[in-house]
Write a protein that holds these residues in place. Structure first.
Motif, PDB file in Angstrom:
ATOM      1  N   CYS A   1       0.865  -1.175   0.000  1.00 60.23           N
ATOM      2  CA  CYS A   1       0.000   0.000   0.000  1.00 60.23           C
ATOM      3  C   CYS A   1       0.899   1.220   0.000  1.00 60.23           C
ATOM      4  O   CYS A   1       1.850   1.297   0.784  1.00 60.23           O
TER       5      CYS A   1
ATOM      6  N   ASN B   1      -9.983  -0.237   1.001  1.00 60.96           N
ATOM      7  CA  ASN B   1      -8.811   0.465   0.497  1.00 60.96           C
ATOM      8  C   ASN B   1      -8.974   0.804  -0.978  1.00 60.96           C
ATOM      9  O   ASN B   1      -9.727   0.151  -1.700  1.00 60.96           O
TER      10      ASN B   1
ATOM     11  N   CYS C   1      -3.722   0.143  -2.885  1.00 61.42           N
ATOM     12  CA  CYS C   1      -2.941  -1.083  -2.666  1.00 61.42           C
ATOM     13  C   CYS C   1      -2.924  -1.970  -3.912  1.00 61.42           C
ATOM     14  O   CYS C   1      -3.809  -1.903  -4.760  1.00 61.42           O
TER      15      CYS C   1
END
Length: 186
Positions: A65, A106, A165
């Protein structure tokens, strides 16, 4: 200005290192002598999880990430290969593939610029899926690419976190070998 002073100033500007990269090295296999993957930033460890470049190869669903403020536009992954055979495909798992919850919480890469030491940059739109995908590099034949650079151009935003990510980024070195074996009747 005097020419020597101008040259000194230019040397100082070009000698200034760009922002530091974080790298992970991988030992030889039967398909490559050495691999190194470097990323332009890394999200600091949280809740016992780390997000470094080694996660791009571990196969566990862990992820790299990026670690800059915002969504990571402009951040890069660079894969360097030594002694690898010719190839034409990349394997990518977008997002944080550990679970559906982590995936959607994410950011994921929507648009990437991919370039190699042998090919001009191309823009590639990645599907918003946790399933691994294959990207075919430009050119009709496999080539001995030694450096592949992946740059985040746009993202699918995360529902909870702003970081972006990737869970896998690798050269598909087995694809060409498998094609050769099939052509030989194996």
């Amino acid at each position: 200005m005097r020419p020597l002073l101008v040259l000194s100033l230019l040397a100082a500007v070009f000698a200034t290192p760009s922002k530091a990269e974080t790298c992970a090295d991988f030992p030889a296999t039967e398909l490559v002598n050495h691999m190194r993957i470097c990323v332009s930033s890394v999200l600091p460890p949280q809740a016992g999880n780390s997000y470094g470049p080694a996660n791009l190869f571990d196969g566990s669903g862990n992820a790299w990430c990026e670690g800059v403020p915002g969504s990571g536009i402009g951040e890069t992954v660079t894969l360097s290969l030594q002694g690898a055979s010719a190839f034409r495909q990349l394997l990518i798992s977008n997002g944080y593939a550990k679970s559906d919850k982590a995936f959607f919480a994410n950011g994921r890469v929507r648009l990437a610029e991919i370039s190699t030491d042998l090919a001009a940059p191309v823009l590639v739109e990645l599907p918003d899926t946790v399933a691994p995908i294959t990207i075919t590099l430009p050119g009709k034949q496999p080539d001995n690419h030694r450096v592949i650079r992946f740059k985040i151009v746009d993202v699918y935003p995360g529902a909870q976190y702003r970081d972006t990510c990737l869970s896998l980024f690798a050269a598909d070195l087995e694809h060409e070998r498998d094609l050769e074996w099939k052509s030989q009747g194996y």
